[in-house]
Design a protein around this motif. Structure first.
Motif, short mmCIF file in Angstrom:
data_model
loop_
_atom_site.label_atom_id
_atom_site.label_comp_id
_atom_site.label_asym_id
_atom_site.label_seq_id
_atom_site.Cartn_x
_atom_site.Cartn_y
_atom_site.Cartn_z
N ALA A 29 0.83 -1.20 0.00
CA ALA A 29 0.00 0.00 0.00
C ALA A 29 0.87 1.25 0.00
CB ALA A 29 -0.93 0.00 1.21
N ALA A 30 1.96 1.22 0.78
CA ALA A 30 2.87 2.37 0.79
C ALA A 30 3.51 2.56 -0.57
CB ALA A 30 3.94 2.16 1.86
N LEU A 31 3.85 1.45 -1.20
CA LEU A 31 4.44 1.50 -2.54
C LEU A 31 3.45 2.14 -3.53
CD1 LEU A 31 6.88 0.32 -4.31
CD2 LEU A 31 5.29 -1.54 -4.81
N LEU A 32 2.20 1.74 -3.45
CA LEU A 32 1.18 2.28 -4.36
C LEU A 32 0.91 3.75 -4.08
CD1 LEU A 32 -1.31 -0.73 -4.43
CD2 LEU A 32 0.26 0.00 -6.25
N ASP A 33 1.06 4.16 -2.82
CA ASP A 33 0.89 5.58 -2.49
C ASP A 33 1.95 6.43 -3.20
OD1 ASP A 33 -1.33 5.20 -0.93
OD2 ASP A 33 -0.22 5.14 0.97
N PHE A 34 3.18 5.90 -3.26
CA PHE A 34 4.23 6.62 -3.96
C PHE A 34 4.02 6.55 -5.47
CE2 PHE A 34 6.90 5.61 -0.08
CZ PHE A 34 6.88 6.91 0.40
N GLY A 35 3.54 5.40 -5.95
CA GLY A 35 3.25 5.23 -7.36
C GLY A 35 4.47 5.36 -8.25
N ASP A 36 4.26 5.93 -9.42
CA ASP A 36 5.34 6.04 -10.39
C ASP A 36 6.44 6.99 -9.95
OD1 ASP A 36 4.09 4.25 -12.04
OD2 ASP A 36 3.06 5.79 -13.22
N ALA A 37 6.17 7.79 -8.92
CA ALA A 37 7.20 8.71 -8.43
C ALA A 37 8.33 7.96 -7.75
CB ALA A 37 6.58 9.72 -7.46
N ASP A 38 8.11 6.66 -7.47
CA ASP A 38 9.12 5.78 -6.89
C ASP A 38 9.44 6.07 -5.43
OD1 ASP A 38 9.32 4.43 -9.22
OD2 ASP A 38 11.12 5.48 -9.94
N GLY A 39 8.83 7.11 -4.87
CA GLY A 39 9.08 7.40 -3.47
C GLY A 39 10.41 8.08 -3.25
N PRO A 40 10.84 8.17 -1.99
CA PRO A 40 12.11 8.81 -1.68
C PRO A 40 13.27 8.07 -2.34
CG PRO A 40 10.80 8.41 0.31
CD PRO A 40 10.15 7.67 -0.81
N ALA A 41 14.39 8.77 -2.49
CA ALA A 41 15.57 8.16 -3.09
C ALA A 41 15.96 6.90 -2.34
CB ALA A 41 16.74 9.16 -3.09
N GLY A 42 16.13 5.81 -3.07
CA GLY A 42 16.53 4.55 -2.45
C GLY A 42 15.39 3.72 -1.92
N PHE A 43 14.16 4.23 -1.98
CA PHE A 43 13.04 3.49 -1.39
C PHE A 43 12.84 2.14 -2.06
CE2 PHE A 43 8.49 2.41 -1.67
CZ PHE A 43 8.24 2.17 -0.33
N MET A 44 12.90 2.09 -3.39
CA MET A 44 12.64 0.85 -4.09
C MET A 44 13.65 -0.23 -3.72
SD MET A 44 9.91 1.00 -5.79
CE MET A 44 8.76 2.13 -6.57
N ASP A 45 14.93 0.11 -3.70
CA ASP A 45 15.95 -0.87 -3.32
C ASP A 45 15.73 -1.36 -1.89
OD1 ASP A 45 17.15 -0.81 -5.75
OD2 ASP A 45 18.86 0.42 -5.13
N ASP A 46 15.38 -0.44 -1.01
CA ASP A 46 15.17 -0.83 0.39
C ASP A 46 13.93 -1.70 0.54
OD1 ASP A 46 17.41 0.67 0.85
OD2 ASP A 46 16.36 2.40 1.70
N ALA A 47 12.90 -1.39 -0.24
CA ALA A 47 11.70 -2.24 -0.23
C ALA A 47 12.00 -3.62 -0.78
CB ALA A 47 10.58 -1.57 -1.03
N MET A 48 12.87 -3.70 -1.80
CA MET A 48 13.27 -4.99 -2.35
C MET A 48 13.94 -5.84 -1.28
SD MET A 48 14.78 -3.75 -6.03
CE MET A 48 15.96 -5.11 -6.04
#
Length: 309
Positions: free
Chosen positions: A52-71
């Protein structure tokens, strides 16, 4: 997902680099990207909320590094279900020359799982169920193996700083030192000249200890002369015990005959599974309070370096 044949495990430079930063990635996710998200406990229940947090950020990818940390977080939760270890898929992934993948316990016979692709799928379908469905699929594979072998439990490679460290007997030197400090604690209290109730192992009692240390050791030379003496040895033990009782820290020791590091030879503190590798030296904290920062509130600030219970 990808076939096991192309995935590399073990001493792969890219994988080593990824594996080493997994604990910090999960810490950043909790403390920076999703601050105060107490639900980030590596449980299956946390997956829908992460998605849900990921979808809230959407295509903006969230803060820098968020995607890697979520992985990193997603992979560790999935391995909690399916066991296994991190692997590296060298096939190019977009602009990247490869990606980390989860390689489940070989007994499951399932393909490696790409947290990166799961995140991409979650963003694409926006169902909020992609992560949970991936975990459920792995759990089905585990239960299938258990129909043949009821004793089966997936084996996960230990991730330092994420998984709880196994209990180990204390080093003989450390065990002896701790025993001596406990035996002499009453005489140490008497030597401080303060009422016994002062020394209740509370964070506020560290302020009293800090004042005493500064009074008795006003310069580097004085501190160095007294470091092996009963007062500073007892004070070091007291600082460590406050961390143990208030922050679930544990005593730790590196034998100088086995470790070539400045940490070796002194009683240290650690937080297994939380701050592994981020060792603290109670004696160094006393030195900082007495010599390096005589105006600050050093001991209590250093206590806050540990994660809360």
């Amino acid at each position: 997902m990808g076939q096991r044949d192309g995935v590399r495990t073990g001493e792969v430079p890219e994988l080593i680099l990824w594996f080493d930063q997994v604990p910090d990635a999960i810490h950043r996710l909790k403390e920076e990207h999703l601050a105060d998200a107490e639900w980030l406990d590596l449980s299956l229940d946390s997956l829908p909320r992460l998605e849900a947090a990921l979808l809230d950020f959407g295509d903006a990818d969230g803060p820098a590094g968020f995607m890697d940390d979520a992985m990193a977080y997603l992979g560790e939760v999935l391995m909690g279900v399916a066991g296994g270890a991190w692997g590296w898929d060298p096939e190019p992934a977009g602009d990247l020359g490869g990606q980390p993948v989860v390689v489940p316990d070989a007994a499951l016979g399932t393909d490696p799982i790409s947290p990166m692709l799961l995140i991409a799928e979650a963003l694409n379908v926006s169902s909020g169920r992609v992560f949970s469905e991936a975990a459920a699929s792995l759990n089905t594979a585990v239960e299938t193996v258990r129909t043949r072998n009821p004793q089966f439990t997936p084996v996960k490679e230990h991730t330092p700083g994420v998984d709880t460290e196994p209990e180990a007997p204390p080093h003989p030197w450390l065990s002896s030192w701790l025993t001596e400090r406990e035996k002499t604690f009453a005489s140490w209290i008497e030597e401080t000249g303060l009422p016994a109730q002062t020394w209740d192992f509370s964070p506020s009692s560290l302020d009293v200890l800090e004042r005493l240390v500064r009074e008795r050791f006003p310069a580097k030379e004085k501190f160095n002369e007294g470091e092996e003496g009963p007062f500073l040895q007892g004070a070091s033990w007291y600082v460590g015990e406050v961390a143990r009782l208030e922050r679930d820290a544990t005593w730790y020791y590196l034998d100088p005959s086995e470790h070539d590091t400045h940490w070796a030879g002194d009683p240290l503190m650690n937080q297994p599974g939380v701050r592994d590798g981020n060792l603290a030296s109670p004696m160094s904290e006393l030195y900082a309070a007495a010599v390096l920062d005589r105006e600050g509130v050093v001991l209590r600030e250093r206590l806050d370096w540990y994660e809360p219970n």
